[in-house]
Design an enzyme around this catalytic site. Sequence first.
Site, PDB file in Angstrom:
ATOM      1  N   GLY A 119      -4.374 -14.236   1.843  1.00 54.78           N
ATOM      2  CA  GLY A 119      -3.150 -14.052   2.597  1.00 54.78           C
ATOM      3  C   GLY A 119      -2.089 -15.129   2.518  1.00 54.78           C
ATOM      4  O   GLY A 119      -2.319 -16.217   2.049  1.00 54.78           O
ATOM      5  N   SER A 120      -0.912 -14.786   2.972  1.00 59.10           N
ATOM      6  CA  SER A 120       0.215 -15.693   3.012  1.00 59.10           C
ATOM      7  C   SER A 120       1.431 -14.929   3.501  1.00 59.10           C
ATOM      8  O   SER A 120       1.403 -14.381   4.592  1.00 59.10           O
ATOM      9  CB  SER A 120       0.473 -16.311   1.652  1.00 59.10           C
ATOM     10  OG  SER A 120       1.496 -17.264   1.757  1.00 59.10           O
ATOM     11  N   ARG A 121       2.474 -14.836   2.632  1.00 58.98           N
ATOM     12  CA  ARG A 121       3.643 -14.078   3.054  1.00 58.98           C
ATOM     13  C   ARG A 121       4.344 -13.493   1.835  1.00 58.98           C
ATOM     14  O   ARG A 121       4.146 -13.940   0.707  1.00 58.98           O
ATOM     15  CB  ARG A 121       4.579 -14.942   3.878  1.00 58.98           C
ATOM     16  CG  ARG A 121       5.641 -15.699   3.110  1.00 58.98           C
ATOM     17  CD  ARG A 121       6.601 -16.393   4.079  1.00 58.98           C
ATOM     18  NE  ARG A 121       7.881 -16.645   3.453  1.00 58.98           N
ATOM     19  CZ  ARG A 121       8.460 -17.837   3.438  1.00 58.98           C
ATOM     20  NH1 ARG A 121       7.888 -18.881   3.970  1.00 58.98           N
ATOM     21  NH2 ARG A 121       9.639 -17.987   2.856  1.00 58.98           N
TER      22      ARG A 121
END
Length: 217
Positions: free
Chosen positions: A185-187
């Site tokens: 995950g991240s953005r």
Amino acid sequence: MFHKEGYKIMGIAVILLIVVNLLAQTFIYTYWIKIAILIGTVLLFFLIIQFFRNPKRNTEINTSHILAPVDGKVVVIEEVFEKEYFNDKRLMVSVFMSPINVHVTRHPIGGVVKYSKYHPGKYLVAWHPKASEENERTTVVVENEVVGEILYRQIAGALAKRIVNYAKVGEEVVQGSDSGFIKFGSRVDVFLPLGTEIDVKLNQKVKGGISLIAKVS
């Protein structure tokens, strides 16, 4: 249903966790410690497999709509200068993925891939102001005849160490289809033409391939 990017990691995790429990059964004689290790490894495996969930999404195709590329929360809506591809001002909508979100990246529009590039980089926390320019990331631009060119950027965070991007220049892609994966995950930032009608608000939760984030009249 799990994403193909997770099969290897999940397989290795199963082997390691089985080994840990076998060693615990062999060398640890306290019953409650054995049970605690078993429960801990089961919970850890559950945490790992939930990262690689890949639920089926029934995307309603609309050439004038820009959909959320990932599951998460809208954390930024602002006008910025995009200097990698457009070299002009754009509206940026950023969606942050927590560790419990689905991590599949989906094409926000359908059309032809005009640009696709991977950039190695740092692993600043995803909400850091410089993460969009300094972190490991990929930039993809898709164009169709209604909305024009839409750029979206996968950005690695402090936990994510590998971004997977399937977009290839020249190929035609379907809105809502699998575009890639950010492990752990991240953005994702989406860059829209100025004047585009935004359909989300800050802190709103969205679903990739389903939620409308913007549209062209």
